[in-house]
Each structure stands twice: as structure tokens, then as C-alpha cells.
Scaffold this motif. Structure first.
Motif, PDB file in Angstrom:
ATOM      1  N   TYR A  33      41.914  33.805  41.697  1.00  0.00           N
ATOM      2  CA  TYR A  33      41.748  33.263  40.375  1.00  0.00           C
ATOM      3  C   TYR A  33      42.679  32.324  40.306  1.00  0.00           C
ATOM      4  CZ  TYR A  33      40.929  38.427  40.512  1.00  0.00           C
ATOM      5  OH  TYR A  33      40.458  39.551  40.559  1.00  0.00           O
ATOM      6  N   TYR A  35      44.392  30.522  36.627  1.00  0.00           N
ATOM      7  CA  TYR A  35      44.855  30.603  35.216  1.00  0.00           C
ATOM      8  C   TYR A  35      45.668  29.497  34.910  1.00  0.00           C
ATOM      9  CZ  TYR A  35      43.016  35.658  34.846  1.00  0.00           C
ATOM     10  OH  TYR A  35      42.359  36.569  35.039  1.00  0.00           O
ATOM     11  N   GLN A  37      48.899  28.451  31.730  1.00  0.00           N
ATOM     12  CA  GLN A  37      49.316  28.798  30.510  1.00  0.00           C
ATOM     13  C   GLN A  37      49.825  27.719  29.774  1.00  0.00           C
ATOM     14  OE1 GLN A  37      52.669  31.389  31.263  1.00  0.00           O
ATOM     15  NE2 GLN A  37      52.862  32.077  28.853  1.00  0.00           N
ATOM     16  N   GLY A  42      48.873  32.338  25.726  1.00  0.00           N
ATOM     17  CA  GLY A  42      48.820  33.319  26.829  1.00  0.00           C
ATOM     18  C   GLY A  42      48.022  32.775  28.092  1.00  0.00           C
ATOM     19  N   LEU A  43      47.967  33.758  29.107  1.00  0.00           N
ATOM     20  CA  LEU A  43      47.009  33.170  30.278  1.00  0.00           C
ATOM     21  C   LEU A  43      45.612  32.907  30.007  1.00  0.00           C
ATOM     22  CD1 LEU A  43      49.740  34.682  31.369  1.00  0.00           C
ATOM     23  CD2 LEU A  43      48.875  34.638  33.376  1.00  0.00           C
ATOM     24  N   PHE A  45      42.014  32.273  31.432  1.00  0.00           N
ATOM     25  CA  PHE A  45      41.102  32.115  32.783  1.00  0.00           C
ATOM     26  C   PHE A  45      40.679  30.810  33.026  1.00  0.00           C
ATOM     27  CE2 PHE A  45      38.526  33.549  35.706  1.00  0.00           C
ATOM     28  CZ  PHE A  45      37.074  33.023  35.495  1.00  0.00           C
ATOM     29  N   TYR A  48      37.174  31.840  38.936  1.00  0.00           N
ATOM     30  CA  TYR A  48      37.407  32.907  39.949  1.00  0.00           C
ATOM     31  C   TYR A  48      36.216  33.071  41.251  1.00  0.00           C
ATOM     32  CZ  TYR A  48      36.025  37.818  41.633  1.00  0.00           C
ATOM     33  OH  TYR A  48      35.632  39.066  42.090  1.00  0.00           O
ATOM     34  N   LEU A  91      48.702  28.826  37.211  1.00  0.00           N
ATOM     35  CA  LEU A  91      48.873  29.895  38.059  1.00  0.00           C
ATOM     36  C   LEU A  91      47.551  30.356  38.870  1.00  0.00           C
ATOM     37  CD1 LEU A  91      50.748  31.875  35.273  1.00  0.00           C
ATOM     38  CD2 LEU A  91      51.880  31.203  37.400  1.00  0.00           C
ATOM     39  N   ALA A 103      46.192  41.642  40.472  1.00  0.00           N
ATOM     40  CA  ALA A 103      46.391  40.636  40.959  1.00  0.00           C
ATOM     41  C   ALA A 103      47.634  40.085  41.200  1.00  0.00           C
ATOM     42  CB  ALA A 103      45.376  39.584  40.085  1.00  0.00           C
ATOM     43  N   PHE A 105      50.250  37.112  41.774  1.00  0.00           N
ATOM     44  CA  PHE A 105      50.306  35.724  41.160  1.00  0.00           C
ATOM     45  C   PHE A 105      51.248  34.715  42.100  1.00  0.00           C
ATOM     46  CE2 PHE A 105      48.027  35.304  37.216  1.00  0.00           C
ATOM     47  CZ  PHE A 105      47.762  36.505  36.905  1.00  0.00           C
ATOM     48  N   GLY A 106      50.974  33.532  42.268  1.00  0.00           N
ATOM     49  CA  GLY A 106      51.979  32.482  42.576  1.00  0.00           C
ATOM     50  C   GLY A 106      52.879  32.356  41.513  1.00  0.00           C
ATOM     51  N   GLN A 107      53.699  31.390  42.102  1.00  0.00           N
ATOM     52  CA  GLN A 107      54.816  31.035  40.887  1.00  0.00           C
ATOM     53  C   GLN A 107      54.382  29.995  39.966  1.00  0.00           C
ATOM     54  OE1 GLN A 107      54.677  29.833  43.817  1.00  0.00           O
ATOM     55  NE2 GLN A 107      55.277  27.784  44.035  1.00  0.00           N
TER      56      GLN A 107
END
Lengths: 114, 113
Positions: A33, A35, A37, A42-43, A45, A48, A91, A103, A105-107
Motif C-alpha cells: 500500500y 499512503y 499524510q 490523516g493518512l 490512501f 494498493y 508512507l 499492515a 509501515f515503513g518510516q
């Protein structure tokens, strides 16, 4: 590595330039995914990927945004002709299979368009 | 249109007390809910989840409550610790679709020592 890896961690680019953001998901995770921010939001989308299925691109905000996933692993998010409103933290996350599990997440990549 | 809402952008709680973070959703098709925790400069990390067949799920100091009729869920942290200070996001999705997690805007929790 054991986690989701994103590069670069920070990117400053001039308005109008193209940028590529990279995501290495957790090995064996078939779902990926993207995303973003934006400040105070918010995050959101974006897109996907699940295995070999056609990606769900319904969250991409404009045709300047595209993403691909090569070999079912690494993914690249490309933003063409960047605009200042593209500034955000992008993200990437991955998860197992096609069922909903948490899920990972990466940094994130902090993109600043000047 | 924001399908998942966290109406409190911030919350401060004394160490040892209970923290209650709230989340509302609008889509009645959502049947799987998650809470994520995010520290600055890091990606969100999964905290706890709940499916719509339950109204409560507990994991240590963290409990999530789901009220389907009110389309409301909450995260309780008891007792709160300074290390819990972070931004908490709730997320919702439809089980079996696996494509979109809809996230709220987050609540910044500060636990005061």
C-alpha cells in the motif's frame, strides 16, 4: 531487512520536477500500500497492490501520480511535475495475503516541493 | 469525505491514569478496525485490532471497544505511561477486501509524568 524500507527518507525538489519514491516491502508480503499524510491530515490512501492482480489506483489524486511494483516486490511511486501541494510524508506498508491483517509501515519519505 | 473521524486532535493525561481515545466512522460496511501508534519520524506501528463480531478486545494495557450501533470505537490505555506519548490513528476496512484501510486524522496523546 526485517521491516518495510523506504528511500529516500527526505526529498526536497523544485516545483515541476519529477520524483521517484521507493518501497521495499517485507519479504513474503504480497500486499503493498501507498499512503500519504499531509500536514494536519490523516493518512490518505493512494494505491494498493495485491500479488499479480491489477492494482487499485482509486486513491491516486491526479494523473501525475503513478506507481508500479516490479516482480511482486519493490514498488516505486512516481510523481510527475510536482506541485507544492504534493508536499507530504509518503508512507508505504505491506501485509500478508489478501485478507486483512495488520499492515506494517515503513518510516516514510518526507517530500518537500519548493 | 472522511469516513473515519477522530475529533480530538490532542489529549493530555497524567501518568497512571486512563487514556481514552475516540474514533467514529460513517460506513456501515466497515467490519474490521485497527489502532496504530506513531512516533515522530517513524511509520505507524500496529497496536490492536477488533472485528465487528466482538465488542471488546484486550491486549495488556490496551483495550479497544466497539459500538456498532453508534459506529464508534475507543481505545483505552490503563495505566498510561510516558512512553505512550505518540499520535494514535484508528483505521477501518472491510474484511476480505484487503485493499483500503481508511484512517482517521490522528490524536496526539501526551502522558505527563
Amino acid at each position: 531487512g526485517a521491516g518495510v524500507s523506504q528511500s529516500p527518507s527526505n526529498k526536497v525538489t523544485e516545483k515541476g520536477k519529477d520524483v521517484e519514491l521507493r518501497c521495499d516491502p517485507i519479504s513474503g508480503h504480497t500486499a503493498l500500500y501507498w499512503y500519504r499524510q499531509s500536514l494536519g491530515q490523516g493518512l490518505e490512501f493512494l494505491i494498493y497492490f495485491q500479488g499479480n492482480s491489477a492494482p487499485d489506483k482509486s486513491g491516486l489524486p491526479s494523473d501525475r501520480f503513478s506507481a508500479e511494483r516490479t516482480g511482486g516486490s519493490v514498488s516505486t511511486l512516481t510523481i510527475q511535475r510536482t506541485q507544492q501541494e504534493d508536499s507530504a510524508v509518503y508512507l508505504c506498508a505491506s501485509s500478508l495475503g489478501d485478507q486483512i491483517t495488520e499492515a506494517f509501515f515503513g518510516q516514510g519519505t518526507r517530500l518537500t516541493v519548493v | 469525505d472522511q469516513q473515519v473521524k477522530q475529533n480530538s486532535p490532542s489529549l493530555s493525561v497524567q501518568e497512571g491514569r486512563i487514556s481514552i481515545l475516540n474514533c467514529d466512522y460513517t460506513n456501515s460496511m466497515f467490519d474490521y478496525f485497527l489502532w496504530y501508534k506513531k512516533y515522530p519520524a517513524e511509520g505507524p506501528t500496529f497496536l490492536i485490532s477488533i472485528s465487528s463480531i466482538k465488542d471488546k478486545n484486550e491486549d495488556g494495557r490496551f483495550t479497544v471497544f466497539l459500538n456498532k450501533s453508534a459506529k464508534h470505537l475507543s481505545l483505552h490505555i490503563v495505566p498510561s505511561q510516558p512512553g505512550d506519548s505518540a499520535v494514535y490513528f484508528c483505521a477501518a476496512s472491510e474484511w476480505g477486501r484487503g485493499n483500503q484501510f481508511y484512517f482517521g486524522t490522528g490524536t496526539s496523546l501526551t502522558v505527563i509524568p
